[in-house]
Scaffold this motif. Structure first.
Motif, short mmCIF file in Angstrom:
data_model
loop_
_atom_site.label_atom_id
_atom_site.label_comp_id
_atom_site.label_asym_id
_atom_site.label_seq_id
_atom_site.Cartn_x
_atom_site.Cartn_y
_atom_site.Cartn_z
N ASP A 166 3.36 3.27 1.93
CA ASP A 166 3.44 4.71 2.16
C ASP A 166 4.92 4.98 2.47
OD1 ASP A 166 3.58 7.22 3.49
OD2 ASP A 166 1.49 7.04 4.11
N ILE A 167 5.56 5.79 1.64
CA ILE A 167 7.00 6.00 1.83
C ILE A 167 7.32 7.34 2.51
CG2 ILE A 167 7.75 4.38 0.05
CD1 ILE A 167 8.07 7.84 -0.88
N ARG A 168 6.31 7.94 3.11
CA ARG A 168 6.53 9.19 3.84
C ARG A 168 7.14 8.89 5.22
NH1 ARG A 168 1.00 11.50 4.60
NH2 ARG A 168 0.58 9.30 5.00
N ASN A 169 7.46 9.96 5.95
CA ASN A 169 8.02 9.72 7.29
C ASN A 169 6.92 9.31 8.27
OD1 ASN A 169 6.91 12.03 8.71
ND2 ASN A 169 8.41 13.31 7.64
N LYS A 170 7.34 8.83 9.43
CA LYS A 170 6.39 8.27 10.40
C LYS A 170 5.34 9.27 10.86
CE LYS A 170 8.60 4.21 12.08
NZ LYS A 170 8.16 3.44 10.96
N ASP A 171 5.72 10.54 11.06
CA ASP A 171 4.76 11.55 11.49
C ASP A 171 3.68 11.76 10.43
OD1 ASP A 171 6.10 11.90 13.86
OD2 ASP A 171 7.23 13.66 13.17
N GLU A 172 4.09 11.84 9.17
CA GLU A 172 3.12 12.00 8.09
C GLU A 172 2.17 10.79 8.03
OE1 GLU A 172 5.08 14.19 4.36
OE2 GLU A 172 6.32 12.55 5.14
N TYR A 173 2.75 9.61 8.19
CA TYR A 173 1.97 8.37 8.14
C TYR A 173 0.94 8.31 9.27
CZ TYR A 173 1.05 3.29 7.99
OH TYR A 173 0.46 2.06 7.92
N SER A 196 -2.26 0.20 4.35
CA SER A 196 -0.91 0.49 3.86
C SER A 196 0.10 0.19 4.95
CB SER A 196 -0.79 1.95 3.43
OG SER A 196 -0.96 2.82 4.54
N ILE A 197 1.34 -0.06 4.53
CA ILE A 197 2.45 -0.18 5.47
C ILE A 197 3.36 1.02 5.25
CG2 ILE A 197 2.31 -2.70 5.55
CD1 ILE A 197 4.90 -2.73 3.82
N ASN A 198 4.12 1.37 6.26
CA ASN A 198 5.00 2.53 6.18
C ASN A 198 6.45 2.08 6.13
OD1 ASN A 198 6.16 5.06 8.42
ND2 ASN A 198 5.69 5.36 6.29
N ILE A 199 7.08 2.32 4.98
CA ILE A 199 8.52 2.14 4.84
C ILE A 199 9.04 3.46 4.26
CG2 ILE A 199 10.43 0.87 3.81
CD1 ILE A 199 8.56 -1.52 3.45
N GLN A 200 9.75 4.21 5.06
CA GLN A 200 10.23 5.51 4.61
C GLN A 200 11.17 5.35 3.41
OE1 GLN A 200 11.29 8.26 7.88
NE2 GLN A 200 10.56 6.61 9.23
N LEU A 201 11.12 6.32 2.52
CA LEU A 201 11.91 6.25 1.29
C LEU A 201 13.37 5.95 1.57
CD1 LEU A 201 12.21 6.51 -1.75
CD2 LEU A 201 12.40 8.99 -1.46
N ILE A 240 2.71 2.37 -4.59
CA ILE A 240 3.53 3.27 -3.77
C ILE A 240 2.85 4.64 -3.74
CG2 ILE A 240 5.80 4.35 -3.51
CD1 ILE A 240 6.05 1.36 -3.50
N TYR A 241 2.83 5.26 -2.56
CA TYR A 241 2.35 6.64 -2.50
C TYR A 241 3.13 7.44 -1.47
CZ TYR A 241 -0.37 5.82 1.81
OH TYR A 241 -0.77 5.54 3.09
N CYS A 242 3.07 8.75 -1.64
CA CYS A 242 3.70 9.69 -0.70
C CYS A 242 2.74 10.86 -0.52
CB CYS A 242 5.07 10.13 -1.21
SG CYS A 242 5.01 11.05 -2.76
N ARG A 243 3.25 12.01 -0.22
CA ARG A 243 2.38 13.17 0.01
C ARG A 243 1.82 13.71 -1.31
NH1 ARG A 243 2.17 18.64 0.15
NH2 ARG A 243 4.23 18.85 -0.75
N SER A 244 2.71 13.95 -2.28
CA SER A 244 2.27 14.61 -3.51
C SER A 244 2.60 13.84 -4.79
CB SER A 244 2.89 16.00 -3.61
OG SER A 244 4.30 15.88 -3.68
N GLY A 245 3.26 12.70 -4.65
CA GLY A 245 3.58 11.90 -5.84
C GLY A 245 5.00 12.03 -6.34
N HIS A 246 5.85 12.77 -5.64
CA HIS A 246 7.23 12.94 -6.09
C HIS A 246 8.18 11.90 -5.49
CE1 HIS A 246 6.40 16.56 -8.34
NE2 HIS A 246 5.67 16.98 -7.32
N ARG A 247 8.16 11.75 -4.17
CA ARG A 247 9.02 10.74 -3.53
C ARG A 247 8.64 9.34 -4.00
NH1 ARG A 247 8.24 12.47 2.65
NH2 ARG A 247 6.36 13.38 1.75
N SER A 248 7.37 9.14 -4.27
CA SER A 248 6.93 7.80 -4.70
C SER A 248 7.52 7.42 -6.05
CB SER A 248 5.40 7.71 -4.71
OG SER A 248 4.84 8.70 -5.53
N ILE A 249 7.77 8.39 -6.91
CA ILE A 249 8.41 8.09 -8.20
C ILE A 249 9.80 7.51 -7.96
CG2 ILE A 249 9.42 9.14 -10.28
CD1 ILE A 249 7.00 11.09 -10.26
N THR A 250 10.55 8.10 -7.03
CA THR A 250 11.88 7.58 -6.69
C THR A 250 11.76 6.16 -6.16
OG1 THR A 250 12.65 9.81 -6.17
CG2 THR A 250 13.93 7.96 -5.26
#
Length: 98
Positions: free
Chosen positions: A23-30, A38-43, A63-73
């Motif tokens: 999960d590449i979102r920020n800690k609060d989102e996670y 899942s493990i959390n490593i911010q983008l 890889i996943y994020c909130r909507s699929g955009h950050r995860s592409i990066t």
């Protein structure tokens, strides 16, 4: 593009195998909502923490994020680092269902 976009159905199939789920979102989102195991490593920290996941270079990494955009990066960064089996959860956790 050297990663594969997947949907919820494919995610469930892959999770039966030995995969790393990031999960590449920020800690609060996670903390608010996350996919089990899942493990959390911010983008913005991904490349700095690459040694933590080095052992998965030849294994499947989802890889996943909130909507699929950050995860592409994130997928592109891991491909550039030599990871071979990268999967992007399309539409991210917004569209995630067990």
């Amino acid at each position: 593009m050297n990663y594969t976009n997947i949907n919820n159905k494919k995610l469930r199939e892959l999770m039966k195998e030995d995969v790393l789920l990031i999960d590449i979102r920020n800690k609060d989102e996670y903390e608010e909502k996350r996919i089990q195991n899942s493990i959390n490593i911010q983008l913005h920290d991904l490349l700095y923490n690459i040694d933590e996941i080095e052992e998965y270079k030849d294994k499947k990494v989802i890889i996943y994020c909130r909507s699929g955009h950050r995860s592409i990066t994130a997928c592109n960064l891991l491909v550039m680092q030599g990871f071979k089996h990268i999967y992007n959860l399309e539409k991210g956790i917004i569209n995630y269902k067990l």
